[in-house]
Motif scaffolding. Structure first.
Motif, mmCIF file in Angstrom:
data_model
loop_
_atom_site.group_PDB
_atom_site.id
_atom_site.type_symbol
_atom_site.label_atom_id
_atom_site.label_comp_id
_atom_site.label_asym_id
_atom_site.label_seq_id
_atom_site.Cartn_x
_atom_site.Cartn_y
_atom_site.Cartn_z
ATOM 1 N N GLU A 151 0.810 -1.213 0.000
ATOM 2 C CA GLU A 151 0.000 0.000 0.000
ATOM 3 C C GLU A 151 0.846 1.266 0.000
ATOM 4 O OE1 GLU A 151 -3.656 2.099 2.508
ATOM 5 O OE2 GLU A 151 -2.909 0.114 3.073
ATOM 6 N N ASP A 152 1.929 1.297 0.786
ATOM 7 C CA ASP A 152 2.746 2.512 0.838
ATOM 8 C C ASP A 152 3.404 2.804 -0.508
ATOM 9 O OD1 ASP A 152 4.359 0.234 1.116
ATOM 10 O OD2 ASP A 152 5.867 1.304 2.282
ATOM 11 N N GLN A 153 3.854 1.744 -1.213
ATOM 12 C CA GLN A 153 4.466 1.941 -2.525
ATOM 13 C C GLN A 153 3.428 2.391 -3.550
ATOM 14 O OE1 GLN A 153 6.998 -1.312 -3.819
ATOM 15 N NE2 GLN A 153 7.550 -1.790 -1.708
ATOM 16 N N GLN A 154 2.220 1.838 -3.448
ATOM 17 C CA GLN A 154 1.177 2.248 -4.379
ATOM 18 C C GLN A 154 0.799 3.709 -4.156
ATOM 19 O OE1 GLN A 154 -3.428 1.299 -4.724
ATOM 20 N NE2 GLN A 154 -2.227 -0.541 -5.189
ATOM 21 N N GLN A 155 0.703 4.129 -2.899
ATOM 22 C CA GLN A 155 0.367 5.519 -2.612
ATOM 23 C C GLN A 155 1.452 6.473 -3.106
ATOM 24 O OE1 GLN A 155 -2.556 6.667 -1.509
ATOM 25 N NE2 GLN A 155 -3.232 4.531 -1.629
ATOM 26 N N THR A 156 2.707 6.062 -2.966
ATOM 27 C CA THR A 156 3.810 6.879 -3.482
ATOM 28 C C THR A 156 3.703 7.029 -4.990
ATOM 29 O OG1 THR A 156 5.277 6.214 -1.680
ATOM 30 C CG2 THR A 156 6.322 7.043 -3.685
ATOM 31 N N TYR A 157 3.366 5.937 -5.669
ATOM 32 C CA TYR A 157 3.206 5.990 -7.128
ATOM 33 C C TYR A 157 2.071 6.936 -7.510
ATOM 34 C CZ TYR A 157 2.394 4.637 -11.955
ATOM 35 O OH TYR A 157 2.218 4.682 -13.317
ATOM 36 N N LEU A 158 0.931 6.806 -6.848
ATOM 37 C CA LEU A 158 -0.232 7.631 -7.190
ATOM 38 C C LEU A 158 0.028 9.108 -6.922
ATOM 39 C CD1 LEU A 158 -3.015 5.294 -5.760
ATOM 40 C CD2 LEU A 158 -2.631 5.836 -8.178
ATOM 41 N N ALA A 159 0.875 9.391 -5.938
ATOM 42 C CA ALA A 159 1.197 10.784 -5.625
ATOM 43 C C ALA A 159 2.238 11.368 -6.572
ATOM 44 C CB ALA A 159 1.692 10.897 -4.180
ATOM 45 N N GLY A 160 2.789 10.523 -7.430
ATOM 46 C CA GLY A 160 3.896 10.965 -8.281
ATOM 47 C C GLY A 160 3.492 11.361 -9.683
ATOM 48 N N GLY A 161 2.173 11.613 -9.923
ATOM 49 C CA GLY A 161 1.711 12.022 -11.254
ATOM 50 C C GLY A 161 2.496 13.207 -11.793
ATOM 51 N N PRO A 162 2.086 13.776 -12.902
ATOM 52 C CA PRO A 162 0.827 13.555 -13.624
ATOM 53 C C PRO A 162 0.835 12.258 -14.444
ATOM 54 C CG PRO A 162 2.164 15.110 -14.829
ATOM 55 C CD PRO A 162 2.904 14.817 -13.550
ATOM 56 N N PHE A 163 -0.370 11.903 -14.927
ATOM 57 C CA PHE A 163 -0.555 10.715 -15.738
ATOM 58 C C PHE A 163 -1.107 11.153 -17.096
ATOM 59 C CE2 PHE A 163 -1.297 9.597 -11.251
ATOM 60 C CZ PHE A 163 -0.220 8.741 -11.071
ATOM 61 N N PRO A 164 -0.226 11.455 -18.036
ATOM 62 C CA PRO A 164 -0.658 12.008 -19.329
ATOM 63 C C PRO A 164 -1.573 11.065 -20.098
ATOM 64 C CG PRO A 164 1.712 12.271 -19.005
ATOM 65 C CD PRO A 164 1.231 11.351 -17.932
ATOM 66 N N ALA A 165 -2.513 11.631 -20.821
ATOM 67 C CA ALA A 165 -3.444 10.855 -21.634
ATOM 68 C C ALA A 165 -2.768 10.406 -22.925
ATOM 69 C CB ALA A 165 -4.678 11.687 -21.942
ATOM 70 N N LEU A 166 -2.821 9.121 -23.187
ATOM 71 C CA LEU A 166 -2.332 8.596 -24.461
ATOM 72 C C LEU A 166 -3.467 8.484 -25.472
ATOM 73 C CD1 LEU A 166 0.133 5.814 -23.264
ATOM 74 C CD2 LEU A 166 0.533 8.258 -23.606
ATOM 75 N N THR A 167 -4.673 8.289 -24.954
ATOM 76 C CA THR A 167 -5.880 8.295 -25.785
ATOM 77 C C THR A 167 -6.976 8.980 -24.966
ATOM 78 O OG1 THR A 167 -6.933 6.256 -24.996
ATOM 79 C CG2 THR A 167 -5.206 6.011 -26.668
ATOM 80 N N ALA A 168 -8.141 9.115 -25.566
ATOM 81 C CA ALA A 168 -9.257 9.717 -24.844
ATOM 82 C C ALA A 168 -9.742 8.832 -23.699
ATOM 83 C CB ALA A 168 -10.411 9.997 -25.811
ATOM 84 N N ARG A 169 -9.337 7.558 -23.678
ATOM 85 C CA ARG A 169 -9.800 6.623 -22.662
ATOM 86 C C ARG A 169 -8.804 6.431 -21.517
ATOM 87 N NH1 ARG A 169 -14.195 3.677 -24.682
ATOM 88 N NH2 ARG A 169 -13.884 2.112 -23.063
ATOM 89 N N THR A 170 -7.640 7.021 -21.601
ATOM 90 C CA THR A 170 -6.632 6.855 -20.561
ATOM 91 C C THR A 170 -7.110 7.462 -19.239
ATOM 92 O OG1 THR A 170 -4.900 7.064 -22.247
ATOM 93 C CG2 THR A 170 -4.218 7.245 -19.949
ATOM 94 N N ILE A 171 -6.920 6.738 -18.150
ATOM 95 C CA ILE A 171 -7.236 7.259 -16.819
ATOM 96 C C ILE A 171 -6.100 8.191 -16.397
ATOM 97 C CG2 ILE A 171 -7.656 6.674 -14.403
ATOM 98 C CD1 ILE A 171 -8.683 3.947 -15.365
#
Length: 254
Positions: A151-171
């Motif tokens: 969980e701690d590693q996942q939270q670190t990843y999620l806090a490390g955005g941004p997450f650029p869109a590759l298509t209109a469907r990218t989260i």
């Protein structure tokens, strides 16, 4: 006439003793381990003495034995992820041939997915290649691997955005991605429906370690016009993941 290469019985028994000592963690006496394995105590003492002399075991203060420096050095050289890939290769080649799809295996290295196997009809047309690294948040393999991080590693990843869109469907929103990863963890698979490239659908499942970790994931990729819907592919992919676990570790963990 005997066929095949004969095994060295003495080596097999010594390896069984080594495995028993490591599993025991130095808690029991040599005599107790000998009884468990069904070997004479004198034989067990000779086996353990030889393993200590060779550095594969070491005595500890409590009188038992633990992993020795030579064994620990070997473990340090072991690439667990490549062990899985080596076990997976023939299984995934067969799956790709059976389905006529592109099949891949990837691992998480840092924040990126490393593709270690890519095989199947049309593999050359897909943008990935073996050894290539790609963002994890938008692919089926990546989402499986992120979903199974501590969980701690996942939270670190999620806090490390941004997450650029590759298509209109990218989260691209961290909260939406967190919800997606929770869903993947709960259902045991991930689907990338045009999130990396328009019209490309990818179904992915984890390959489990004996200790419950997930260091690799496998996927099937196909165009949106292909005849295999994800619901049809999923049981086959999960069965293949279990087969990889058996090949790499001797049994399945799902």
């Amino acid at each position: 006439m005997r066929r095949g290469t004969p095994t060295l019985t003495s080596l097999s028994r010594s390896l069984a003793m080594l495995e028993a000592v490591i599993a025991d963690g130095g808690a029991r006496s040599v005599a107790a381990l000998a009884r468990e394995l069904g070997v004479p105590a004198a034989t067990a003492h000779r086996q353990i003495h030889s393993l200590v002399e060779q550095g594969y075991l070491a005595r500890h203060g409590g009188g038992g034995h633990v992993a020795g420096p030579r064994l620990l050095a070997l473990l340090g050289q072991l690439d667990e992820k490549q062990v899985i890939a080596n076990a997976a290769a023939p299984v995934l080649h067969q799956l790709a041939a059976d389905l006529g799809c592109v099949v891949q295996l990837g691992t998480l290295d840092g924040d990126m997915v490393t593709y270690r196997i890519k095989t199947g009809q049309g593999a050359g047309n897909l943008f990935t290649r073996v050894g290539m690294q790609h963002e994890a948040y938008c692919s089926g393999i990546g989402k499986v691997l992120l979903a199974h991080l501590p969980e701690d590693q996942q939270q670190t990843y999620l806090a490390g955005g941004p997450f650029p869109a590759l298509t209109a469907r990218t989260i691209t929103d961290a909260r939406a991605l967190a919800a997606e990863l929770h869903k993947v963890s709960e259902q045991g698979h991930a689907i990338d429906d045009g999130e990396v490239a328009d019209g490309l659908i990818c179904v992915a499942v984890p390959v489990h370690q004996p200790d419950g970790r997930v260091l690799a994931a496998v996927s099937i990729s196909q165009s949106g016009a292909a005849v295999h819907p994800p619901a049809v592919l999923m049981p086959r992919l999960q069965a293949v993941a279990a087969e990889i676990e058996r090949a790499a570790f001797g049994r399945t963990f799902r």
